[in-house]
Write an enzyme that holds these catalytic residues in place. Structure first.
Site, short mmCIF file in Angstrom:
data_model
loop_
_atom_site.label_atom_id
_atom_site.label_comp_id
_atom_site.label_asym_id
_atom_site.label_seq_id
_atom_site.Cartn_x
_atom_site.Cartn_y
_atom_site.Cartn_z
N HIS A 43 0.86 -1.22 -0.45
CA HIS A 43 -0.01 0.22 -0.50
C HIS A 43 1.33 1.39 0.11
CE1 HIS A 43 -2.33 3.45 1.89
NE2 HIS A 43 -3.51 2.53 1.83
N ASN A 62 1.33 4.13 1.81
CA ASN A 62 2.07 4.14 3.24
C ASN A 62 2.97 3.23 3.43
OD1 ASN A 62 -0.36 6.47 3.47
ND2 ASN A 62 -1.04 5.71 4.68
N LYS A 63 3.07 1.65 3.35
CA LYS A 63 3.97 1.10 3.77
C LYS A 63 5.53 1.41 3.07
CE LYS A 63 0.54 -0.89 6.17
NZ LYS A 63 -0.64 -1.85 5.43
N ASN A 64 6.48 0.98 2.89
CA ASN A 64 7.88 0.73 3.34
C ASN A 64 8.49 1.16 2.25
OD1 ASN A 64 7.58 1.35 6.22
ND2 ASN A 64 10.08 0.23 6.18
N LEU A 65 6.96 -0.24 0.63
CA LEU A 65 7.76 -0.20 0.23
C LEU A 65 6.65 -0.51 -0.90
CD1 LEU A 65 9.78 -3.25 -1.58
CD2 LEU A 65 7.39 -2.61 -2.69
#
Ligand code: PLP
Length: 397
Positions: free
Chosen positions: A199, A201-204
């Site tokens: 998603h 917002n995630k780190n990747l």
């Protein structure tokens, strides 16, 4: 000076307007020009859904995770649901999940017809309390679904020892934990089923997307089937439908974004660690907020989420968030206690069942943390927090 001249000189004098810094969101993806160019090529190629980019992305993720079987999904939610199905979990079964996590972790258990059984989390690590997990096990328990909260791995040795001793499957919700490691081993490079989220917002990110890392290669085939209509091809190339599978295949456009992100993941996560260290440094003189567990270099710092000292404040969390917004800073809430949502109250859960999840759920605030942030941004966030907490202290004049 004549009135007219005075007025004129007032008009010509440049106005002292404070330069407003740009709004700082709590999360923001970083897509580079190289990736944008590569995505346009995919869009022009004539093949945009699952194809060579997905194959390359799965292979790259597999290499990153020490050669494990990895399958890409349209979301972590889809990956978690398929993992449960691949374990044969369904009606009459119980799965233990943390009482403080995103709704998807428990919702997928209901979606396969099983019952989510909550266990409380630890106040500092925010991870599921394995002592509470042990107490929640019944003869119907089939699996444990821990979350590596904010990218801080759960104690994997203790978790897998417990699971093995009680004969349980483990489906790790590693939505926050791409690039995290536990005692030098990457999350997803070992363990039973491990689901990642991509998603924005995630780190990747792959815009929307996810992946499942699978221990048993034999189960990877079942996962592929459950991911795509239950379809299987025999050796002659004939297609058959073996079960009512879902439809969770990632597109080549999304996978192309993922490939560009994966190349920079280590750099992204290193930056997140630096910024988190800045937060600790700046906030150690503000003991009012309860800071999250520090972790070690294996922490990928998906989020930085302290707890507000609500008992010492004249305002509640919504007003705190509003005050931060007025200062140009976005604040998130990750997460309200899951057992207190209507869906789970209907299952009989009540206030008081999981005190840590409830305290975190009421007082947690997610401060901005993403790879493109500067250390000055961290200063600005910390100064704003201190300013607001000072102004609205209970004993303040
Ligand atoms: C983001 C998230 C999910 C869901 O991920 P999607 O890819 O959006 O389906 C699940 N669990 C946790 C803990 C998450 O943060």
């Amino acid at each position: 000076m004549a009135a007219k001249a005075r007025a004129r000189s007032a008009i010509s004098r440049p106005k002292a307007t404070a330069i407003q810094p740009a709004f700082l969101p709590f999360a923001k993806p970083a897509i580079d020009e190289e990736t944008i160019t590569a995505v346009s090529q995919v869009l022009r190629s004539g093949w945009i859904t699952t194809g060579p980019q997905v194959e390359a992305f799965e292979a790259a993720l597999s290499r990153y995770l020490g050669g494990r079987a990895v399958r890409a999904f349209t979301s972590a939610t889809g990956a978690l649901e398929v993992a449960l199905q691949a374990c044969g979990i369904g009606h009459g079964d119980e799965v233990i999940v943390p009482a403080m996590t995103f709704a998807a972790t428990a919702n997928v258990v209901l979606r396969v017809g099983a019952r989510p059984v909550f266990a409380d989390v630890d106040l500092a690590t925010r991870n599921i309390d394995l002592g509470q997990v042990e107490k929640a096990i019944t003869p119907l328990t089939r699996a444990i679904m821990p979350v590596h909260f904010a990218g801080l791995p759960v104690d994997m040795d203790a978790l897998y020892t417990l699971a093995e001793r009680r004969g349980l499957r483990v489906i790790e919700d590693a939505a926050h934990a791409i690039g995290s490691s536990h005692r030098g081993r990457r999350i997803g490079s070992f363990g039973d089923f491990v689901a990642f989220s991509f998603h924005p917002n995630k780190n990747l990110t792959t815009i929307e997307g996810g992946a499942l890392s699978i221990r048993e290669p034999a189960e990877a085939r079942r996962v592929e089937r459950l991911r795509f209509h239950g379809i299987e091809h025999n050796d002659n190339g004939d297609m058959d439908v073996l079960e009512a599978g879902g439809k969770y295949n990632l597109t080549d456009v999304a996978a192309c974004v993922g490939l560009g992100q994966l190349r920079r993941l280590e750099q992204f996560n290193q930056r997140r660690r630096t910024l988190a260290a800045c937060y600790f440094e700046r906030l150690k003189t503000n003991p009012a907020m309860l800071l999250p567990a520090h972790g070690d270099e294996g922490h990928s710092w998906h989020m930085f989420a302290p707890l507000l000292p609500l008992e010492h404040m004249r305002i509640g969390r919504p007003q705190f968030i509003e005050e931060m917004r007025k200062r140009g800073i976005g604040v998130g809430i990750h997460y309200p206690a899951l057992h207190l949502f209507s869906l789970y109250r209907k299952m009989g859960y009540r206030i008081g069942d999981f005190p840590n999840a409830e305290r975190i759920g009421q007082s947690t605030v997610t401060l901005p943390l993403f790879s493109a942030m500067s250390e000055n941004d961290v200063d600005r966030v910390c100064e704003s927090c201190s300013g607001i907490l000072g102004k609205f202290r209970k004993d303040a004049p």
